[in-house]
Design an enzyme around this catalytic site. Structure first.
Site, PDB file in Angstrom:
ATOM      1  N   GLU A   1     -12.894 -24.781 -14.990  1.00  0.00           N
ATOM      2  CA  GLU A   1     -11.979 -25.574 -15.808  1.00  0.00           C
ATOM      3  C   GLU A   1     -11.172 -26.581 -14.997  1.00  0.00           C
ATOM      4  O   GLU A   1      -9.942 -26.601 -15.009  1.00  0.00           O
ATOM      5  CB  GLU A   1     -11.040 -24.655 -16.608  1.00  0.00           C
ATOM      6  CG  GLU A   1     -11.767 -23.788 -17.610  1.00  0.00           C
ATOM      7  CD  GLU A   1     -10.849 -22.999 -18.517  1.00  0.00           C
ATOM      8  OE1 GLU A   1     -11.339 -22.485 -19.540  1.00  0.00           O
ATOM      9  OE2 GLU A   1      -9.637 -22.903 -18.231  1.00  0.00           O
TER      10      GLU A   1
ATOM     11  N   GLU B   1     -17.096 -18.416 -20.809  1.00  0.00           N
ATOM     12  CA  GLU B   1     -15.933 -17.762 -21.415  1.00  0.00           C
ATOM     13  C   GLU B   1     -15.926 -18.006 -22.912  1.00  0.00           C
ATOM     14  O   GLU B   1     -16.245 -19.095 -23.370  1.00  0.00           O
ATOM     15  CB  GLU B   1     -14.615 -18.289 -20.841  1.00  0.00           C
ATOM     16  CG  GLU B   1     -14.295 -17.869 -19.428  1.00  0.00           C
ATOM     17  CD  GLU B   1     -12.932 -18.381 -18.960  1.00  0.00           C
ATOM     18  OE1 GLU B   1     -12.044 -18.600 -19.834  1.00  0.00           O
ATOM     19  OE2 GLU B   1     -12.749 -18.568 -17.758  1.00  0.00           O
TER      20      GLU B   1
END
Length: 484
Positions: free
Chosen positions: A170, A379
């Site tokens: 991320e 995720e």
């Protein structure tokens, strides 16, 4: 698109779960580990919910064998975890910490012994504090070389046992929250510095990927991106243009660089007009072009809906919900380009994240059509206020959430998307960065809270047994007999 029947999940599909070092390991000063930027940041008053930190977290460092035994009982096919850079190189560079390397040896070997495929994340936000203090971390081009040396050391140590690797987790979040909103370390609010640090992260990612296969010839590598597919608020062309602006600014700005080594032009022009584009040195774009990954890592939690935003409209500094008080998230945007609005067709969590399984299917199709690579869903999960009732935890709402997202993945597979695996966030409860321990994601309840570490007892939630069945039957839709 409606399908009369759905294709089964591939027989080698990686049903998994995920975590990150700072959020689970604890042992922050044990066995020679050096401090990370998060060890310092959490000690600044007011930065985290009730001042929580990862000093102990859920003590995975000392209890990993217990946790791996639970993973084996569940039947996990894969476990994604990150390596703490400062645990293996306390100073960020130089002398390695053998005790830190040995911990990950033992974790990987324990996983492999149970038939669980390890997926290793090189960087999940916990930069060694020494590098931040020495030269400003991601703001210096020196980080490119230091991240490269660190990564190659891991490839050489673990590449014989680890096939799947994630470079940066991320980047869009740790760069924006670190240099735009100051919600994450280093706590800076400076757009020029943000875009320069982001460029260095892109170069670091590309340099590592370009050299990976020479060391791990049969391995697969790619970054994990926090993808929130954009929707227009209406069919009004102004809102559709706002959605296009948001998809480019919020997603393509990173993904196009990862996949093709180029920055999207409209956003580049927007930044150039404001003097915000990063400084480019000779050879940068050549290096970026060498960094095409083997798969797209996708961290998916929500979609976002956009409408037109006037030139004097809302900016990017709205209130971020870290309390779980529903309705406290504020609209954000870029003046003249877009602003977020609530989607009236979707429910939201207590942290104001829209629940949108179909958005996952939409996002997977967009990514594969644009970038032509397999996808690892690295995720996806639901953070909520789980309650311990005796020794049991009824988290049926999590089962409903995950079931709907798994169905959307199978629909995407039927559409033609190549999905490698699905890593639910998370296996155990963990420290939720800014949200403390009240925001629980795990299949396994860890009995602690913000005020009391307690005994850190592990307790299986109802979702543990449900996911165990999902893995055993290789999916949910269609019936189990149809997928065997």
């Amino acid at each position: 698109m409606k399908h009369e029947t759905l294709k089964p999940f591939p027989r080698d599909f990686l049903w998994g779960a995920a975590s990150a070092a700072y959020q689970v390991e604890g042992a922050w000063d044990q066995d020679g580990r050096g401090p990370s930027i998060w060890d310092e940041f959490v000690r600044i008053p007011g930065k985290t919910f009730k001042g929580t930190n990862g000093d102990v977290a859920v003590d995975h460092y000392n209890r990993f064998r217990e946790d791996v035994a639970l993973m084996s009982e569940m039947g996990l096919k894969t476990y994604r975890f990150s390596i703490s850079w400062s645990r293996v190189f306390p100073d960020g560079t130089g002398e390695p910490n053998e005790a830190g390397f040995r911990f990950y040896d033992e974790l990987i070997d324990a996983l492999k012994a149970e038939g669980i495929e390890p997926i290793v994340t090189l960087y999940h936000w916990d930069l060694p504090l020494a590098l931040q203090n020495r030269y400003g971390g991601w703001e210096s081009r020196q980080i490119i070389e230091d991240f490269h040396a660190y990564s190659l050391a891991l490839f050489k140590r673990y590449g014989d046992r680890v096939k799947y690797w994630v470079t940066l987790n991320e980047q869009n979040i740790f760069i924006k929250f670190g240099y735009k909103t100051a919600l994450h370390p280093p706590g800076v609010q400076d757009d020029k510095r943000m875009y320069q640090a982001n460029h260095h992260a892109n170069l670091a990612n590309a340099k590592v990927i370009s050299d990976f296969h020479a060391i791990v010839p049969n391995g697969k590598i790619g970054p994990s991106f926090a993808y929130a597919p954009a929707y227009p608020a209406s069919a009004n062309p102004a809102d559709v243009l706002a959605y296009e602006n948001a998809e480019e600014y919020q997603s393509h700005w990173w993904l196009d660089v990862y996949m093709d080594g180029v920055y999207p032009q409209a956003t580049w022009n927007h930044l150039a007009a404001r003097g915000l584009t990063p400084e480019i040195e000779e050879g940068d774009f050549e290096l970026l072009a060498k960094g095409r990954p083997d798969f797209i890592g996708v961290n998916y939690y929500r979609t976002e809906t956009y409408e037109a935003n006037p030139l004097d409209g809302v900016g990017e500094q709205g209130t971020f919900n870290t309390t779980g008080v529903k309705g406290t998230m504020e609209s954000t945007g870029v003046p003249g380009r877009f602003r977020t609005v609530r989607n009236p067709h979707l429910e939201a969590t207590n942290w104001d994240w829209e629940i949108d399984p179909t958005g996952l299917r939409i996002g997977l199709r967009r990514l594969v059509n644009r970038y032509r690579l397999p996808v690892l869903i690295s995720e996806n999960g639901l953070g909520e206020f789980d309650k311990l009732e005796g020794d049991s935890i009824d988290d049926s709402y999590r089962i409903v959430y995950l079931e709907a997202h798994i169905k959307a993945i199978q629909e995407a597979i039927t559409d033609g998307v190549d999905v490698i695996g699905y890593c639910v966030w998370s296996f155990t409860d963990l420290l939720s960065w800014l949200n403390g321990y009240q925001k629980r994601y795990g299949f396994v309840y860890v009995d602690r809270d913000e005020d009391d570490v307690k005994e850190l007892k592990r307790l299986k939630k109802d979702s543990f047994y449900w996911y165990q069945q999902v893995i055993e039957q290789n999916g949910i839709y269609p019936s189990p007999d149809a997928v065997r």
